[in-house]
Design a protein around this motif. Structure first.
Motif, PDB file in Angstrom:
ATOM      1  N   GLY A   1      34.017 -39.852 -12.403  1.00 60.11           N
ATOM      2  CA  GLY A   1      33.759 -38.520 -11.858  1.00 60.11           C
ATOM      3  C   GLY A   1      34.903 -37.543 -11.976  1.00 60.11           C
ATOM      4  O   GLY A   1      34.717 -36.343 -11.763  1.00 60.11           O
ATOM      5  N   ALA A   2      36.096 -38.030 -12.326  1.00 57.82           N
ATOM      6  CA  ALA A   2      37.266 -37.143 -12.339  1.00 57.82           C
ATOM      7  C   ALA A   2      37.412 -36.371 -13.647  1.00 57.82           C
ATOM      8  O   ALA A   2      38.197 -35.424 -13.713  1.00 57.82           O
ATOM      9  CB  ALA A   2      38.540 -37.955 -12.089  1.00 57.82           C
ATOM     10  N   SER A   3      36.646 -36.762 -14.666  1.00 56.77           N
ATOM     11  CA  SER A   3      36.751 -36.045 -15.939  1.00 56.77           C
ATOM     12  C   SER A   3      35.426 -35.393 -16.322  1.00 56.77           C
ATOM     13  O   SER A   3      35.168 -35.130 -17.496  1.00 56.77           O
ATOM     14  CB  SER A   3      37.198 -36.995 -17.053  1.00 56.77           C
ATOM     15  OG  SER A   3      36.280 -38.062 -17.207  1.00 56.77           O
ATOM     16  N   SER A   4      34.592 -35.114 -15.305  1.00 59.33           N
ATOM     17  CA  SER A   4      33.311 -34.464 -15.559  1.00 59.33           C
ATOM     18  C   SER A   4      33.417 -32.974 -15.254  1.00 59.33           C
ATOM     19  O   SER A   4      34.346 -32.524 -14.576  1.00 59.33           O
ATOM     20  CB  SER A   4      32.212 -35.103 -14.698  1.00 59.33           C
ATOM     21  OG  SER A   4      32.532 -34.991 -13.328  1.00 59.33           O
ATOM     22  N   GLY A   5      32.461 -32.207 -15.766  1.00 56.27           N
ATOM     23  CA  GLY A   5      32.462 -30.758 -15.537  1.00 56.27           C
ATOM     24  C   GLY A   5      32.943 -30.006 -16.759  1.00 56.27           C
ATOM     25  O   GLY A   5      33.427 -30.585 -17.732  1.00 56.27           O
ATOM     26  N   GLU A   6      32.800 -28.687 -16.696  1.00 54.31           N
ATOM     27  CA  GLU A   6      33.161 -27.851 -17.841  1.00 54.31           C
ATOM     28  C   GLU A   6      34.650 -27.541 -17.907  1.00 54.31           C
ATOM     29  O   GLU A   6      35.207 -27.361 -18.995  1.00 54.31           O
ATOM     30  CB  GLU A   6      32.373 -26.543 -17.793  1.00 54.31           C
ATOM     31  CG  GLU A   6      30.864 -26.727 -17.928  1.00 54.31           C
ATOM     32  CD  GLU A   6      30.138 -25.411 -17.911  1.00 54.31           C
ATOM     33  OE1 GLU A   6      30.809 -24.363 -17.762  1.00 54.31           O
ATOM     34  OE2 GLU A   6      28.902 -25.423 -18.045  1.00 54.31           O
ATOM     35  N   ASN A   7      35.296 -27.441 -16.760  1.00 54.84           N
ATOM     36  CA  ASN A   7      36.701 -27.040 -16.725  1.00 54.84           C
ATOM     37  C   ASN A   7      37.592 -28.270 -16.583  1.00 54.84           C
ATOM     38  O   ASN A   7      37.684 -28.865 -15.511  1.00 54.84           O
ATOM     39  CB  ASN A   7      36.947 -26.075 -15.561  1.00 54.84           C
ATOM     40  CG  ASN A   7      36.151 -24.791 -15.714  1.00 54.84           C
ATOM     41  OD1 ASN A   7      36.088 -24.233 -16.808  1.00 54.84           O
ATOM     42  ND2 ASN A   7      35.540 -24.334 -14.627  1.00 54.84           N
TER      43      ASN A   7
END
Length: 221
Positions: free
Chosen positions: A190-196
């Motif tokens: 979960g720590a390397s998810s997302g757009e930014n």
């Protein structure tokens, strides 16, 4: 203050007028470290006092450190300066004095990292970076979750043949929720998810075969 087991609150030092600060630091370093510091050492410590945690290399028998707002000296005979410290990491270059490590946070390290012989990178959520990340070494019972499984560091190191004497030199990136990333292993779920995302680069200033072999052994096959 006349011995390396004493401390002075960083806030008290920061609030001293410049001339008095210089006199206090000169006297403290001479009494504790047995050497007369240069102005560049005094000025460097003055600038670092805005942080609650830092480590500064001095000539002589001791180095200067601040942990949780308390300033003190660490005897150079201590085997690993990372062992006693938690280092806050900031965007840009983070130099860990008296170690072989430089941590760079940001996306402009391409040309910067070319001067180093070995580097490992990961991408972390920018929101996590903004809320604070730190560097430390292992603690007893350490574990973190990646690949949907909670992994104990002791077992990871055993499985990959990392000798016990080397384990305390492996840099561990953490946040307020625990271990975030260990160079050579995956980022926490979960720590390397997302757009930014923000890049963290762990660089070694010298090409030490043992460190390269250690991190190669940690990497997933």
């Amino acid at each position: 203050q006349d011995n390396k087991n004493s401390f002075i609150p960083a806030e008290e030092l920061s609030n001293l007028p410049p001339a008095l600060f210089a006199r206090v630091m000169h006297k403290w370093i001479i009494q504790t470290n047995g050497i007369t510091p240069e102005d560049k050492h005094i000025n460097a410590i003055k600038h670092l006092l805005v942080k609650n945690n830092f480590y500064y290399s001095l000539p002589g028998k001791c180095n200067f450190a601040c942990q949780r707002g308390k300033c003190f000296f660490i005897d150079k005979s201590a085997k690993n300066p990372l062992k006693t410290m938690i280092f806050p990491l900031e965007t840009g270059e983070n130099i860990l004095h008296d170690t072989n490590l430089v941590i760079y946070i940001g996306d402009q390290e391409e040309s910067y990292s070319k001067i180093y012989n070995f580097a490992i990178q990961a991408h972390i959520s920018s929101d996590i970076i903004k809320n604070g990340v730190f560097l430390r070494v292992k603690n007893d019972g350490d574990a973190y979750r990646y690949g949907g499984i909670t992994h104990k560091l002791k077992k990871i190191f055993n499985d990959r043949g990392i000798p016990p004497v080397e384990r305390e030199y492996i840099p561990i990136i953490t946040d307020c929720n625990g271990i975030l990333w260990i160079p050579g292993l995956p980022v926490r779920d979960g720590a390397s998810s997302g757009e930014n995302l923000t890049k963290i680069t762990v660089c070694y200033k010298d090409k030490l075969d043992g460190e390269i072999e250690m991190h190669t052994a940690l990497k997933r096959i």
